[in-house]
Scaffold this motif. Structure first.
Motif, PDB file in Angstrom:
ATOM      1  N   ILE A 173       0.846  -1.191   0.000  1.00 40.16           N
ATOM      2  CA  ILE A 173       0.000   0.000   0.000  1.00 40.16           C
ATOM      3  C   ILE A 173       0.882   1.242   0.000  1.00 40.16           C
ATOM      4  O   ILE A 173       1.794   1.367   0.816  1.00 40.16           O
ATOM      5  CB  ILE A 173      -0.933   0.026   1.229  1.00 40.16           C
ATOM      6  N   VAL A 174       0.603   2.139  -0.935  1.00 39.50           N
ATOM      7  CA  VAL A 174       1.353   3.394  -1.029  1.00 39.50           C
ATOM      8  C   VAL A 174       0.367   4.550  -1.036  1.00 39.50           C
ATOM      9  O   VAL A 174      -0.624   4.529  -1.775  1.00 39.50           O
ATOM     10  CB  VAL A 174       2.219   3.438  -2.309  1.00 39.50           C
ATOM     11  N   ASP A 175       0.625   5.551  -0.194  1.00 38.56           N
ATOM     12  CA  ASP A 175      -0.208   6.747  -0.173  1.00 38.56           C
ATOM     13  C   ASP A 175       0.699   7.943  -0.419  1.00 38.56           C
ATOM     14  O   ASP A 175       1.659   8.162   0.318  1.00 38.56           O
ATOM     15  CB  ASP A 175      -0.924   6.901   1.167  1.00 38.56           C
ATOM     16  N   SER A 176       0.417   8.687  -1.476  1.00 35.86           N
ATOM     17  CA  SER A 176       1.289   9.804  -1.841  1.00 35.86           C
ATOM     18  C   SER A 176       0.629  11.156  -1.615  1.00 35.86           C
ATOM     19  O   SER A 176       1.174  12.179  -1.995  1.00 35.86           O
ATOM     20  CB  SER A 176       1.680   9.680  -3.327  1.00 35.86           C
ATOM     21  N   SER A 177      -0.547  11.185  -0.983  1.00 35.51           N
ATOM     22  CA  SER A 177      -1.256  12.452  -0.820  1.00 35.51           C
ATOM     23  C   SER A 177      -0.866  13.157   0.472  1.00 35.51           C
ATOM     24  O   SER A 177      -0.317  14.254   0.453  1.00 35.51           O
ATOM     25  CB  SER A 177      -2.763  12.216  -0.862  1.00 35.51           C
ATOM     26  N   ASP A 178      -1.109  12.501   1.616  1.00 37.56           N
ATOM     27  CA  ASP A 178      -0.807  13.161   2.885  1.00 37.56           C
ATOM     28  C   ASP A 178       0.053  12.301   3.807  1.00 37.56           C
ATOM     29  O   ASP A 178       0.226  12.616   4.968  1.00 37.56           O
ATOM     30  CB  ASP A 178      -2.098  13.548   3.605  1.00 37.56           C
ATOM     31  N   GLY A 179       0.581  11.177   3.271  1.00 37.84           N
ATOM     32  CA  GLY A 179       1.430  10.327   4.093  1.00 37.84           C
ATOM     33  C   GLY A 179       0.669   9.593   5.165  1.00 37.84           C
ATOM     34  O   GLY A 179       1.261   9.096   6.124  1.00 37.84           O
ATOM     35  N   PHE A 180      -0.632   9.489   5.046  1.00 36.77           N
ATOM     36  CA  PHE A 180      -1.449   8.858   6.080  1.00 36.77           C
ATOM     37  C   PHE A 180      -2.347   7.827   5.407  1.00 36.77           C
ATOM     38  O   PHE A 180      -3.091   8.155   4.490  1.00 36.77           O
ATOM     39  CB  PHE A 180      -2.300   9.919   6.792  1.00 36.77           C
ATOM     40  N   PHE A 181      -2.229   6.582   5.802  1.00 35.64           N
ATOM     41  CA  PHE A 181      -3.111   5.568   5.229  1.00 35.64           C
ATOM     42  C   PHE A 181      -3.351   4.482   6.268  1.00 35.64           C
ATOM     43  O   PHE A 181      -2.606   4.338   7.243  1.00 35.64           O
ATOM     44  CB  PHE A 181      -2.534   4.969   3.948  1.00 35.64           C
ATOM     45  N   GLY A 182      -4.386   3.705   6.045  1.00 40.26           N
ATOM     46  CA  GLY A 182      -4.737   2.673   7.003  1.00 40.26           C
ATOM     47  C   GLY A 182      -5.608   1.603   6.392  1.00 40.26           C
ATOM     48  O   GLY A 182      -6.051   1.698   5.257  1.00 40.26           O
ATOM     49  N   VAL A 183      -5.859   0.575   7.176  1.00 38.85           N
ATOM     50  CA  VAL A 183      -6.731  -0.538   6.809  1.00 38.85           C
ATOM     51  C   VAL A 183      -7.767  -0.690   7.906  1.00 38.85           C
ATOM     52  O   VAL A 183      -7.419  -0.738   9.093  1.00 38.85           O
ATOM     53  CB  VAL A 183      -5.928  -1.844   6.637  1.00 38.85           C
ATOM     54  N   THR A 184      -9.035  -0.757   7.517  1.00 40.53           N
ATOM     55  CA  THR A 184     -10.115  -0.930   8.479  1.00 40.53           C
ATOM     56  C   THR A 184     -10.717  -2.316   8.334  1.00 40.53           C
ATOM     57  O   THR A 184     -11.035  -2.749   7.220  1.00 40.53           O
ATOM     58  CB  THR A 184     -11.213   0.124   8.277  1.00 40.53           C
ATOM     59  N   LEU A 185     -10.843  -3.019   9.433  1.00 41.73           N
ATOM     60  CA  LEU A 185     -11.495  -4.322   9.475  1.00 41.73           C
ATOM     61  C   LEU A 185     -12.839  -4.136  10.160  1.00 41.73           C
ATOM     62  O   LEU A 185     -12.894  -3.849  11.353  1.00 41.73           O
ATOM     63  CB  LEU A 185     -10.632  -5.332  10.240  1.00 41.73           C
ATOM     64  N   ASP A 186     -13.917  -4.284   9.408  1.00 42.47           N
ATOM     65  CA  ASP A 186     -15.245  -3.936   9.909  1.00 42.47           C
ATOM     66  C   ASP A 186     -16.126  -5.175   9.910  1.00 42.47           C
ATOM     67  O   ASP A 186     -16.424  -5.754   8.863  1.00 42.47           O
ATOM     68  CB  ASP A 186     -15.872  -2.871   9.009  1.00 42.47           C
TER      69      ASP A 186
END
Length: 375
Positions: free
Chosen positions: A219-232
């Protein structure tokens, strides 16, 4: 009459024709040479004298319009299939259409119904096919005013379970629709999604935001350096809530938290430090037998033997050596430490009893000494 027939026959031979006259056995006209018609030709019961052809070169005009291609090849090595162009049904109230019929098989393999819209099927000069457009820009270009769709329909005719999928797109999303199972939408892509939002590499690695995934899921996020995974968990019988795994944002930590709680149950820092908000429980067992030291059958070493091993090997017997750097089995290490702790308490209890015995003996000697001094 006989003389007239003779003259007609002579004329026919001269022109390359076979002409049927009144009283003859046939009224057909047979040309024994090429036929060239300089103007237009009308064929059919309803053709009239003075027919207005407009731009038509060939016109078929009657109430049953068919062109039959009858292949009379008799050798087994040559194809013999017969074909027919069919225009409209012949029955009252039938359909209006243009069709190509496989005559030997008795089925229409190509058909265009009347009132089909313009450019229903269009092939341009480069071989690109337009469906609903006369200006296709790809090999197959489908145009419709509302959700252009391609249907994949397995109808069961080959013995397999029927199944229907739709591949469609509109202003809301591109999607795959499982028509057979309640028209569920298992895959959807909304307009505006970034390039490589989902990427599957040739080695089956999956990239999210990257076309060069380095692991099974990258997973790469280039917008704000903030990413995550949600298990719902949204199970019908009552879910356990949502959990989030988050990296970046306000610091360089990796966090696991319950969605919406505002708390972090686990925080992994950049240097490797780990912080948890509760207790730590492992499934590892005490391989050295922790509470077994209290059993009568346990071979408890003497304090001297234990001390000799400890100083000689520079580690407690049941804890094992600890590398200065490298992985550590926490369950095994804690189990060994518990064994050593229990062993130490047994030694303490043994020494305590020896100390009590010594104190009792000292008190006895002091009492005897006091009596002797009194005497």
């Amino acid at each position: 009459m006989k003389q007239l027939r003779t003259i007609a026959s002579s004329l026919a031979l001269t022109l390359g024709l076979s002409v049927g006259l009144p009283g003859a056995t046939s009224a057909d006209v047979q040309h024994l040479d090429d036929v060239i018609i300089s103007f237009s030709l009308c064929v059919g019961n309803d053709c009239v004298n003075g027919e207005s052809f407009g731009f038509d070169t060939l016109r078929l005009k009657e109430n049953n319009l068919r062109i039959h291609f009858n292949d009379t090849s008799s050798s087994a090595s040559f194809p013999t299939r017969d074909w027919r162009i069919v225009i409209n049904d012949s029955s009252n109230g039938g359909s209006n259409y243009f069709a190509i019929e496989d005559t030997d098989a008795g089925r229409q393999v190509f058909r265009i119904d009347a009132d089909a819209p313009a450019s229903s099927l269009y092939v341009d000069s480069s071989g690109e096919i337009g469906v609903g457009t006369s200006t296709p820009v790809t090999q197959i270009h489908v145009v419709d005013g509302n959700t252009p769709t391609l249907r994949l329909d397995q109808n069961g005719s080959s013995g397999f379970t029927p199944q229907v999928f739709d591949l469609a797109a509109n202003e809301s999303n591109f999607f795959i629709r499982d028509v057979t199972n309640g028209s569920q939408l298992p895959l959807r892509i909304q307009p505006g999604a970034d390039t490589n939002a989902l990427y599957i590499a040739s080695n089956n690695h999956i990239g999210m935001g990257t076309a060069s995934p380095d692991d099974n899921i990258h997973i790469v996020d280039s917008s704000d350096g903030f990413f995550g995974v949600t298990l719902d968990d949204t199970g019908a019988t009552g879910g356990t809530g949502s959990w989030r795994m988050v990296h970046g944002g306000h610091d360089t930590t990796f966090r696991i938290s319950r969605a919406g709680s505002g708390l972090s149950e686990l925080i992994l820092y950049e240097g490797g430090d780990l912080k948890i908000g509760g207790t730590l429980t492992t499934d590892g067992s005490c391989s050295v037998g922790c509470d077994a030291v209290f059993e009568e059958s346990y071979a408890l070493p003497s304090i001297d033997d234990h001390a000799e091993y400890m100083w000689a090997n520079r580690h407690l017997p049941n804890v094992g050596p600890t590398a200065e750097q490298g992985p550590m089995n926490i369950s095994e290490k804690i189990g060994g430490m518990l064994n050593e702790l229990e062993t130490a308490h047994i030694y303490i209890e043994q020494l305590h009893r020896e100390q009590q015995a010594a104190q009792t003996q000292i008190a006895h000697f002091e009492e005897r000494l006091s009596r002797l001094e009194q005497n």
